[in-house]
Design a protein around this motif. Structure first.
Motif, PDB file in Angstrom:
ATOM      1  N   THR A 255      35.345  53.212  36.742  1.00 32.33           N
ATOM      2  CA  THR A 255      36.618  52.708  37.264  1.00 32.33           C
ATOM      3  C   THR A 255      36.991  53.493  38.511  1.00 32.33           C
ATOM      4  N   ARG A 266      31.395  47.289  34.775  1.00 38.30           N
ATOM      5  CA  ARG A 266      31.301  47.304  33.306  1.00 38.30           C
ATOM      6  C   ARG A 266      30.223  48.229  32.776  1.00 38.30           C
ATOM      7  N   PRO A 274      28.634  42.964  35.693  1.00 34.24           N
ATOM      8  CA  PRO A 274      29.896  42.377  36.148  1.00 34.24           C
ATOM      9  C   PRO A 274      30.795  43.441  36.774  1.00 34.24           C
ATOM     10  N   HIS A 276      34.704  43.917  38.436  1.00 29.83           N
ATOM     11  CA  HIS A 276      36.026  43.308  38.543  1.00 29.83           C
ATOM     12  C   HIS A 276      36.848  44.035  39.598  1.00 29.83           C
ATOM     13  N   GLU A 278      40.767  44.276  41.292  1.00 34.20           N
ATOM     14  CA  GLU A 278      42.180  43.915  41.193  1.00 34.20           C
ATOM     15  C   GLU A 278      42.943  44.570  42.337  1.00 34.20           C
ATOM     16  N   ARG A 284      48.592  38.476  38.340  1.00 28.68           N
ATOM     17  CA  ARG A 284      47.466  38.642  37.426  1.00 28.68           C
ATOM     18  C   ARG A 284      47.035  37.291  36.867  1.00 28.68           C
ATOM     19  N   HIS A 288      45.205  37.173  31.364  1.00 27.90           N
ATOM     20  CA  HIS A 288      45.695  38.546  31.229  1.00 27.90           C
ATOM     21  C   HIS A 288      47.175  38.557  30.879  1.00 27.90           C
ATOM     22  N   TYR A 307      39.055  43.022  31.290  1.00 26.74           N
ATOM     23  CA  TYR A 307      38.959  43.783  32.534  1.00 26.74           C
ATOM     24  C   TYR A 307      39.944  43.229  33.550  1.00 26.74           C
ATOM     25  N   GLY A 309      41.770  42.051  37.054  1.00 25.06           N
ATOM     26  CA  GLY A 309      41.343  41.410  38.284  1.00 25.06           C
ATOM     27  C   GLY A 309      40.330  40.305  38.090  1.00 25.06           C
ATOM     28  N   ALA A 310      39.666  39.944  39.169  1.00 26.70           N
ATOM     29  CA  ALA A 310      38.698  38.856  39.171  1.00 26.70           C
ATOM     30  C   ALA A 310      37.296  39.418  39.369  1.00 26.70           C
ATOM     31  N   ARG A 311      36.305  38.700  38.863  1.00 27.30           N
ATOM     32  CA  ARG A 311      34.922  39.141  39.015  1.00 27.30           C
ATOM     33  C   ARG A 311      34.456  38.959  40.454  1.00 27.30           C
TER      34      ARG A 311
END
Length: 378
Positions: A255, A266, A274, A276, A278, A284, A288, A307, A309-311
């Motif tokens: 992170t 991840r 993946p 993510h 944000e 959001r 979520h 997780y 945010g968006a991927r």
């Protein structure tokens, strides 16, 4: 085509063989292991030539790069012998068991005009490249704080004595418990961190043997730390916390928190994990917000990890890549390929020389629980 030789045909060597097919510019000339039965099983399974001795492997003129896959305690001796024989070296982590030995190897390689490079290759993954691109594009502003997890779960409670590699080599559980999970695993996190944020200025760590009973047959052994946590202060201004353990649930996430958002990777062991992203202050996603509302309504946390945010989207892969099965979905040979390409160009790959020594030094500091330790100048 670059000729390479494996020294060591234990459990990890099968991961290298699985991913060797991704790099046709490399040719495995031969393999050696001091355990004759293990060497025979490996060479028969993979149908590769074997050497009768380490000296024979180092004397083979077809070998340009020696790939050191022996146990950590043997890394220094094999690395030094290979460099002294005029061979480039790619070594599994760590380069050596002391800072002095790692520095000696880096100096020897430099003096002889050779390239000494180190694993792990996950620092060259597609995931690392995507994360680096997101940072360079300012997706989260200036990175400030990082949390790196390298928890493998309570493997000593599993049926690890039955684990076998593709060629039949047993997972060296007892030896891994003796060496310690930090020496074995911290490099997967620190290689990412140094490649993204530059050299470490200071390490302050704590390590401990928290579970001295690893099962039958381990009661009288001198076991290494099975837990460590360290704070890394980077010269770039980033602060990171790195945790390694053999008890907490499996978690190999990263992170990165910036002043404008966060990135979550991840799994550092997944070549295309993946990722993510944000941005702070944005609305959001509905799922979520819905789960937050449900948790407030129920008055308890749900057993889910969502997780933020968006991927992020990966560019289309240029070719299919063969990877080991979960959880080790790393292209283990990518580091050797990068080394060979750099040698061909007359350059030094990123994870080589002083950088490889720096990573070894940081991992040794984490494993030993050194406080306020300042690595050598890089």
């Amino acid at each position: 085509m670059t000729g390479i030789a494996f020294v060591g045909t234990g459990f990890v060597a099968d991961y290298y063989m699985t991913t060797l097919a991704n790099h046709p510019q490399l040719r495995l000339v031969g393999v050696f292991d001091r355990d004759a039965a293990r060497l025979d099983a490996f060479s028969r399974y993979w149908k590769v030539p074997s050497y009768a001795s380490l000296e024979e492997a180092l004397a083979d003129p077809a070998v340009s790069i020696v790939v050191n896959l022996t146990t950590p305690e043997s890394h220094y001796t094999v690395n030094r012998a290979a460099l002294s024989a005029g061979r480039h070296v790619y070594c599994e982590k760590p380069l050596a068991m002391t800072v002095e030995e790692a520095s000696e190897l880096a100096d020897l390689a430099k003096a002889r005009g050779l390239v000494l490079a180190g694993a792990p290759a996950n620092g060259l993954s597609d995931a690392q490249a995507l994360c680096a691109r997101l940072l360079s594009e300012g997706a989260i502003g200036t990175p400030r704080l990082v949390y790196a997890e390298m928890e493998d779960g309570p493997v000593f409670k599993a049926n690890w004595r039955a684990w076998r590699s593709r060629s039949g080599a047993a997972w060296p559980g007892v030896h891994e418990f003796e060496v310690g999970c930090t020496l074995e695993h911290a490099g997967y996190a620190t290689s990412w961190l140094v490649s993204l944020f530059g050299p470490v200025a200071e390490v302050s760590a704590v390590s401990a043997l928290t579970f001295p009973d690893k099962g039958p047959g381990t009661e009288t052994l001198a076991l290494g730390p099975d837990f460590s946590v360290g704070c890394l202060a980077f010269r770039s201004g980033v602060t990171a916390r790195v945790t390694c353990g053999l008890a907490a649930p499996r978690d190999r996430s990263l992170t990165i928190i910036g002043d404008a958002g966060m990135i979550v990777v991840r799994d550092l062991w997944d070549n295309r994990s993946p990722i993510h992203v944000e941005a702070f202050g944005t609305r959001r996603p509905l799922i979520h917000r819905g789960l937050d509302w449900l948790e407030w309504k129920l008055g308890r946390k749900l057993p889910l990890r969502i997780y933020p945010g968006a991927r992020a989207r990966y560019p289309k892969a240029e070719a299919l890549v063969t990877l080991p099965a979960f959880p080790s979905q790393i292209d283990f040979v990518r580091g050797i390929a990068a080394q060979a390409e750099a040698i061909e160009r007359g350059e030094a790959p990123f994870f080589s020389g002083a950088t490889a020594r720096h990573l070894t030094e940081v991992v040794l500091a984490l494993n030993s629980g050194w406080r306020n330790y300042r690595p050598l100048d890089l």
